[in-house]
Write a protein that holds these residues in place. Structure first.
Motif, PDB file in Angstrom:
ATOM      1  N   PRO A  78      34.850 -15.507 -20.059  1.00 50.29           N
ATOM      2  CA  PRO A  78      33.611 -15.984 -20.693  1.00 50.29           C
ATOM      3  C   PRO A  78      32.592 -16.496 -19.674  1.00 50.29           C
ATOM      4  O   PRO A  78      32.957 -17.066 -18.649  1.00 50.29           O
ATOM      5  CB  PRO A  78      34.104 -17.140 -21.576  1.00 50.29           C
ATOM      6  N   HIS A  79      31.317 -16.294 -19.993  1.00 48.98           N
ATOM      7  CA  HIS A  79      30.275 -16.669 -19.039  1.00 48.98           C
ATOM      8  C   HIS A  79      30.289 -18.137 -18.687  1.00 48.98           C
ATOM      9  O   HIS A  79      30.029 -18.515 -17.544  1.00 48.98           O
ATOM     10  CB  HIS A  79      28.902 -16.305 -19.614  1.00 48.98           C
ATOM     11  N   LEU A  80      30.606 -18.968 -19.666  1.00 51.45           N
ATOM     12  CA  LEU A  80      30.594 -20.393 -19.375  1.00 51.45           C
ATOM     13  C   LEU A  80      31.690 -20.738 -18.372  1.00 51.45           C
ATOM     14  O   LEU A  80      31.470 -21.529 -17.444  1.00 51.45           O
ATOM     15  CB  LEU A  80      30.770 -21.200 -20.671  1.00 51.45           C
ATOM     16  N   PHE A 129      31.497 -22.526 -14.607  1.00 48.00           N
ATOM     17  CA  PHE A 129      32.281 -23.609 -13.994  1.00 48.00           C
ATOM     18  C   PHE A 129      32.725 -23.220 -12.590  1.00 48.00           C
ATOM     19  O   PHE A 129      32.577 -23.972 -11.628  1.00 48.00           O
ATOM     20  CB  PHE A 129      33.548 -23.901 -14.823  1.00 48.00           C
ATOM     21  N   VAL A 177      47.568 -17.556 -24.979  1.00 52.49           N
ATOM     22  CA  VAL A 177      46.173 -17.457 -25.406  1.00 52.49           C
ATOM     23  C   VAL A 177      45.581 -16.081 -25.111  1.00 52.49           C
ATOM     24  O   VAL A 177      44.806 -15.551 -25.888  1.00 52.49           O
ATOM     25  CB  VAL A 177      45.355 -18.563 -24.690  1.00 52.49           C
ATOM     26  N   LEU A 233      37.970 -28.778 -19.063  1.00 50.39           N
ATOM     27  CA  LEU A 233      36.865 -27.947 -19.537  1.00 50.39           C
ATOM     28  C   LEU A 233      37.317 -26.496 -19.648  1.00 50.39           C
ATOM     29  O   LEU A 233      37.078 -25.819 -20.653  1.00 50.39           O
ATOM     30  CB  LEU A 233      35.669 -28.054 -18.584  1.00 50.39           C
ATOM     31  N   TYR A 234      37.994 -26.048 -18.617  1.00 51.37           N
ATOM     32  CA  TYR A 234      38.454 -24.667 -18.621  1.00 51.37           C
ATOM     33  C   TYR A 234      39.464 -24.440 -19.750  1.00 51.37           C
ATOM     34  O   TYR A 234      39.402 -23.445 -20.487  1.00 51.37           O
ATOM     35  CB  TYR A 234      39.064 -24.356 -17.253  1.00 51.37           C
ATOM     36  N   LEU A 242      37.766 -24.672 -23.269  1.00 50.99           N
ATOM     37  CA  LEU A 242      36.966 -23.477 -23.518  1.00 50.99           C
ATOM     38  C   LEU A 242      37.864 -22.306 -23.910  1.00 50.99           C
ATOM     39  O   LEU A 242      37.627 -21.617 -24.910  1.00 50.99           O
ATOM     40  CB  LEU A 242      36.163 -23.145 -22.256  1.00 50.99           C
ATOM     41  N   LEU A 271      41.061 -22.277 -25.003  1.00 52.47           N
ATOM     42  CA  LEU A 271      41.770 -22.465 -26.266  1.00 52.47           C
ATOM     43  C   LEU A 271      40.799 -22.446 -27.427  1.00 52.47           C
ATOM     44  O   LEU A 271      41.056 -21.820 -28.467  1.00 52.47           O
ATOM     45  CB  LEU A 271      42.530 -23.796 -26.244  1.00 52.47           C
ATOM     46  N   VAL A 275      39.711 -18.998 -28.493  1.00 56.66           N
ATOM     47  CA  VAL A 275      40.758 -18.268 -29.193  1.00 56.66           C
ATOM     48  C   VAL A 275      40.925 -18.811 -30.606  1.00 56.66           C
ATOM     49  O   VAL A 275      41.147 -18.072 -31.554  1.00 56.66           O
ATOM     50  CB  VAL A 275      42.083 -18.363 -28.405  1.00 56.66           C
ATOM     51  N   ALA A 276      40.797 -20.127 -30.747  1.00 58.25           N
ATOM     52  CA  ALA A 276      40.989 -20.747 -32.059  1.00 58.25           C
ATOM     53  C   ALA A 276      39.787 -20.544 -32.972  1.00 58.25           C
ATOM     54  O   ALA A 276      39.803 -20.993 -34.115  1.00 58.25           O
ATOM     55  CB  ALA A 276      41.278 -22.229 -31.891  1.00 58.25           C
ATOM     56  N   LEU A 283      33.435 -29.636 -25.601  1.00 55.86           N
ATOM     57  CA  LEU A 283      33.182 -29.538 -24.156  1.00 55.86           C
ATOM     58  C   LEU A 283      32.281 -30.671 -23.693  1.00 55.86           C
ATOM     59  O   LEU A 283      32.552 -31.327 -22.684  1.00 55.86           O
ATOM     60  CB  LEU A 283      32.543 -28.197 -23.827  1.00 55.86           C
ATOM     61  N   PRO A 327      29.223 -20.265 -25.178  1.00 49.96           N
ATOM     62  CA  PRO A 327      30.579 -20.470 -24.670  1.00 49.96           C
ATOM     63  C   PRO A 327      31.470 -19.226 -24.666  1.00 49.96           C
ATOM     64  O   PRO A 327      32.054 -18.888 -23.641  1.00 49.96           O
ATOM     65  CB  PRO A 327      31.167 -21.533 -25.590  1.00 49.96           C
ATOM     66  N   LEU A 338      31.413 -15.883 -24.693  1.00 51.48           N
ATOM     67  CA  LEU A 338      31.018 -14.507 -24.406  1.00 51.48           C
ATOM     68  C   LEU A 338      31.507 -14.109 -23.026  1.00 51.48           C
ATOM     69  O   LEU A 338      31.365 -14.854 -22.077  1.00 51.48           O
ATOM     70  CB  LEU A 338      29.499 -14.375 -24.465  1.00 51.48           C
TER      71      LEU A 338
END
Ligand code: HEM
Ligand SMILES: [Cu+2]
Lengths: 844, 113
Positions: A324-326, A330, A690, B24-25, B28, B30, B33-34, B51, B111, B113
């Protein structure tokens, strides 16, 4: 009579006699006995020399690569051999040259910088060296037989999985490199304990030479960076040997897991290589600029910052895999942020040069080479950290060029500067000719020709790791230039090697402190004696030799601490980590073959695994434990001795009676590395859950009340019993402490039974990655419980043999710490295997 | 007042940074996916909200740590402790800056994509 009156207000012996007495106990005799050496001078030199040999081998492989790429459609090397060669080039340079060179440098120099007589665990250093030598040899022998790994130095799956690499080649990488890494972790523990505990009295943390800070931080990075790779290697080997599908997407695994585990190690690795080199620069440059370095505190902070930030950017090697881009943001931010502390150091160096009166001596010339090359490498690094550019240049020769500007600029040039700076210290000689200058220009010009041009071939789209290219691509001229450059560079390195040999054989003798440096290593005689300092100094500033230029002679005359030989003991001082107050006398073990023997058995274990002789491997494993127990009698005392004189009218207790002996630090550090490996395993489970395709698994782990209860109860009993057994009041009564240790042992047995019961209900581990990870997690906990059992038995034996008393509790404390950790680990494993399915029920 | 393990103050700030980074990682990955990106609360997707919360909590922790370091008093003669205090302040400030920089994209970038 061998014990002098330990009172140095009246130095009892002359400098020469003191030297002879110390040399008699510290020295290593010639002949076969040299194999038993544990002295850091010997071990450090061995590491450095061996690493240099591997550098030569890696260099020859690089020449073969360049010869192949010099002309289009070259038929020089077939693709099979070519793949082995570039894989081995990367592997040798990273694992068998750069890291061990740093280890050898640290082992050789640290005690001298810190004003100590040896490293904190001399036998561990010797063991690490043998592991390195044997592990490296496995890789080289394989190369000679054409069986070397060929999947690239980062060994990406699935290319390296059984399906695509059916031969033994990939196993060789996994096993050889893991073997070498055992040595890296042991070196890291040793370096940290040495820096924090065995400094000269008065050397508080703010008076440490900067190089010691750099080596300390680097060692910490190794401690946390290597476990993920070791874990990844173990998992991949389990997949290859027993078909446990961690990386196989058809059975719930994922190749990306390998990439994560690899780069979690691999990126910090780059800084693990760079930081010691930066430490060399921060030491050499101020001396040659004839002023103290600017910004000591800033540098310390920036080194710490670099160490952390460099762990947060491993994914920049995986920008193109679809994250993902976000998340990319990071990792991209950490990748750019890491340039800031690097820049702080560069500004400190430039400022020091500007404020000083620099001399253009030979080491300085190499430092200038380092500056220019490294800064270019840093700039292309920032380019690559920017995601859109990365997509363009990914896996082209542009990346190869960048990485060599960083690695050669950031490690090889400083290493050459360091070689010229410290050679007079090693040999007591200075060169007669100026071959070093000629070597510099050949290397500098050759290097830039090779790799500057490579940026260009990269931008023209030439991918890395290709055997050849057609004439229509337009890549011929730049490649030819590049190859000519690399051969020029090779001639430069050959000249360097000749220069070092000439210097060593025919150089002029020189006095101590050839450069007018202010750090302690120049207070020893050159070449240094085996014990470094006949007596240890009291330190009052960061520049002890500038304060007292005659310090070396006064120490040699016994005018410091421990200027005598007591009972043929090898003694150095242990201090409080922050203030540098004297805390204990560290009595070091003398030369012994045990490290060599242990390394041979360890090697046997790895070779047995390689050839799938698992029974032999199991026997070797037991033998390693037995050998490890043979290390211990020498590190304990059978009587309380109380405070002993250390000279200057002061006294201290032996480490066996001290509150915080180095071994206590060692176990904490080892457990930190261990916890990192376990956390990586937990990360792996979560990651697959995941991200991996083909989930959920066909079958979940069944709830096993009996297994869980037995495990938890056994762990709790062991935890309590081992900790109570180590309490001072309990230790005073031998029958009690032994009974408690026996209870701890039975607790471990109960826990093992419980874990066994859970393993029995685990679904077939070859069918799905979920079951495979669960199994590994349980085995991981089980292994720790088994070692806890050994610790309990060890405690009983030590107690019976008289090594334990209320003041000598360290053996029992180590056991208690291990058992507590095991209990925590076991609890975490239970929570993960039984709890995670409940929590994650909603996800997928 | 002196802390019991003053040496740990130097890496402490970056330990908080590391925790922020890891969480954060993890959140993001989890969260995406959820399916938290399709739940909207107060005009914000749930992922982004969590986040932001993680980020701000860590920033707050760093500020508390910084205040603690600045407030540490010592006898001026104890130069070692003075050095440790200055180094701790420096690295905590650096960690704070790094944490801000790590998270700046949270309000801006989509978030999942
Ligand atoms: C001394 C001169 C050197 C030369 C001429 C050289 C040349 C090369 C070339 C041409 C490649 C690209 C192979 C390909 O992608 O097809 C390469 C790869 C690599 N080099 Fe070097 N190199 C040198 C030194 C070093 C040093 C000092 C290090 C590390 C400390 C190093 C580490 C690597 C690594 C990690 C790779 C990647 C290997 C892979 O893709 O698996 N090299 N080198
Ligand atoms: Cu990287």
């Amino acid at each position: 009579m061998t014990t002098d009156t330990p009172d140095s207000r009246h130095p009892p012996v002359s400098a020469i006699r003191l030297h002879k007495r110390l040399e008699a106990v510290w020295g290593t005799p010639p002949g076969w006995a040299r194999l038993s050496a544990v002295n850091h001078n010997v071990v450090g030199r061995r590491f450095i020399l061996t690493a240099f040999v591997f550098f030569g081998i890696g260099g020859v492989l690089a020449m073969l690569i360049r010869a192949q790429l010099a002309t289009p459609r070259s038929a020089f090397l077939g693709p099979e051999i070519y793949n082995q060669i570039f894989t081995m080039h990367g592997t040798v340079m990273m694992f068998l040259f750069a890291i061990p060179m740093f280890e050898g440098f640290a082992i050789y120099l640290l005690p001298k910088l810190l004003g100590a007589r040896d490293m904190a665990f001399p036998r561990l250093g010797a063991y690490g060296y043998w592991c390195y030598l044997f592990g490296g040899s496995i890789l080289l022998i394989a190369l000679a037989f054409g069986l070397a790994p060929d999947g690239g130095w980062f060994m990406y799956t699935p290319l390296t999985s059984k399906t695509y690499s059916p031969g033994i080649n990939a196993d060789i990488w996994l096993i050889g490199v893991t073997f070498v890494e055992v040595s890296a972790i042991s070196a890291a523990i040793e370096i940290i304990a040495t820096v924090l505990k065995t400094r000269a009295p008065g050397m508080s943390i703010d008076k440490m030479p900067l190089l010691a800070w750099y080596l300390l931080v680097t060692a910490f990075m190794m401690l946390f960076g290597f476990p993920p790779l070791i874990l990844g290697s173990v998992l991949l080997e389990l997949e290859r040997a027993f078909s446990l599908p961690f990386f196989d997407p058809t059975r719930g695994g994922d190749s990306l897991l390998w990439q994560h585990l690899f780069w979690l190690f691999g990126h910090p690795e780059v800084y693990i290589i760079f930081l010691p080199a930066a430490g060399m620069v921060s030491t050499i440059l101020p001396t040659l600029a004839r002023r103290e370095i600017i910004g000591y505190g800033w540098i310390v902070v920036s080194v710490v910052a670099l160490a952390f930030l460099s762990f947060g950017l491993w994914v920049h090697h995986m920008f193109t895999v679809g994250i993902p881009h976000l998340a990319l943001a990071f990792f991209s931010s950490a990748s750019t942020a890491v340039a800031v502390p690097t820049a702080v150091q560069i500004f400190a160096w430039i400022g020091t040069l500007a404020a000083g009166r620099p001399q253009l001596k030979l080491p300085m010339l190499y430092l200038l080479g380092f500056f220019s090359v490294f800064v270019i490498g840093g700039l292309t690094g920032v380019m690559l950290a920017i995601v859109p550019f990365n997509w363009q240049a990914h896996d082209t020769h542009f990346v190869v060029a960048h990485l060599h500007y960083v690695l050669v600029g950031g490690f090889v040039f400083p290493m050459l500067a360091a070689a010229y700076y410290w050679l007079p210290h090693f040999t007591g000689r200075v060169p007669r000719h100026s071959l070093g200058t000629a070597a510099f220009w050949l290397i500098m010009i050759g290097f830039n020709l090779t790799f500057l041009v490579m940026h260009w071939t990269g931008l023209l789209g030439m991918p890395r790791r290709i055997t050849g290219y057609g004439p229509e691509t337009g890549w011929e001229w730049p490649n030819l230039l590049s190859s000519i450059g690399s051969f020029t560079m090779a001639i430069g390195f050959a000249l360097f090697a000749i220069d070092v040999l000439m210097h060593w054989r025919h150089g002029k003798r020189c006095d101590r402190n050839r450069w007018g440096a202010s750090t302690l290593e120049w207070a020893t005689a050159t070449p240094p004696p085996s014990y470094n300092f006949a007596s240890l100094p009291q330190i009052a500033s960061r520049a002890p030799l500038a304060d007292r230029p005659d310090l070396g002679n006064r120490l040699a005359a016994g005018d410091g601490y421990l200027g005598f030989v007591r009972h043929q003991w090898l003694e150095t001082l242990g201090v409080e980590a922050v203030t540098g107050r004297v805390e204990q006398i560290v009595r070091l073990p003398n030369r012994t073959f045990i490290p060599l023997v242990t390394a041979v058995i360890t090697g046997l274990f790895f070779v047995a695994v390689l050839f799938k002789l698992y029974v032999l491997a199991l026997i070797a494993l037991v033998a390693v434990v037995a050998a490890a127990l043979m290390w211990t009698p020498d590190s304990g005392e059978r009587q309380d001795r109380g405070a002993l004189p250390i000279g200057n009218g002061e006294s201290a207790v032996l480490h066996s009676e001290a509150a915080s002996p180095p071994s206590l630090w060692a176990i904490w550090l080892a457990l930190a590395a261990d916890a990192t490996a376990f956390a990586s395993l937990g990360f792996g489970l979560l990651f697959l859950w995941v991200v991996a395709p083909n989930w959920p698994p066909p079958e979940w782990l069944q709830w096993s009340p009996l297994g869980a209860a037995l495990t938890a109860a056994g762990l709790a009993i062991a935890l309590l019993a081992a900790n109570v057994a180590a309490m001072r009041r309990v230790v005073a009564r031998a029958p009690w402490r032994e009974a408690l240790l026996a209870i701890a042992a039975s607790g471990h047995i109960v826990a093992l039974t419980g874990i066994g019961a859970i393993v029995l209900v685990t679904p077939a581990p070859t069918r799905h990655a979920y079951a495979a990870v669960v199994l590994v997690m349980l085995l991981y906990a089980g292994l720790h419980v088994a070692i806890g059992l050994v610790f309990a038995g060890f405690g009983i034996w030590r107690s019976r043999a008289g090594f334990v008393s209320p003041v000598r509790r360290i053996d029992l404390r180590l056991g208690a710490i291990w058992t507590s950790y095991t209990a925590a680990l076991g609890a975490a494993a239970l929570l993960l295997v039984f709890g995670l399915p409940l929590v994650m029920g909603t996800v997928r | 007042m002196k802390p019991r393990l003053p040496l740990l103050l130097i890496p402490a700030g970056f330990v908080i940074w590391a925790s922020a980074f890891t969480l954060l990682y993890a959140v993001l990955s989890l969260g995406c996916v959820a399916g938290w990106q399709s739940e909207v609360i107060a005009g914000m997707t749930l992922v982004r909200l969590v986040l932001l919360a993680v980020w701000l909590v860590h920033l707050a922790a760093l500020i508390v740590l910084l205040i603690y370091c600045v407030q540490l008093r010592h006898r001026s003669a104890d130069r070692t402790f003075g050095f440790l205090r200055r180094a701790a302040i420096g690295s905590t400030v650096a960690a704070l800056a790094a944490t801000v920089w790590t998270g700046v994209a949270i309000p801006a970038v989509t978030p999942c994509l």
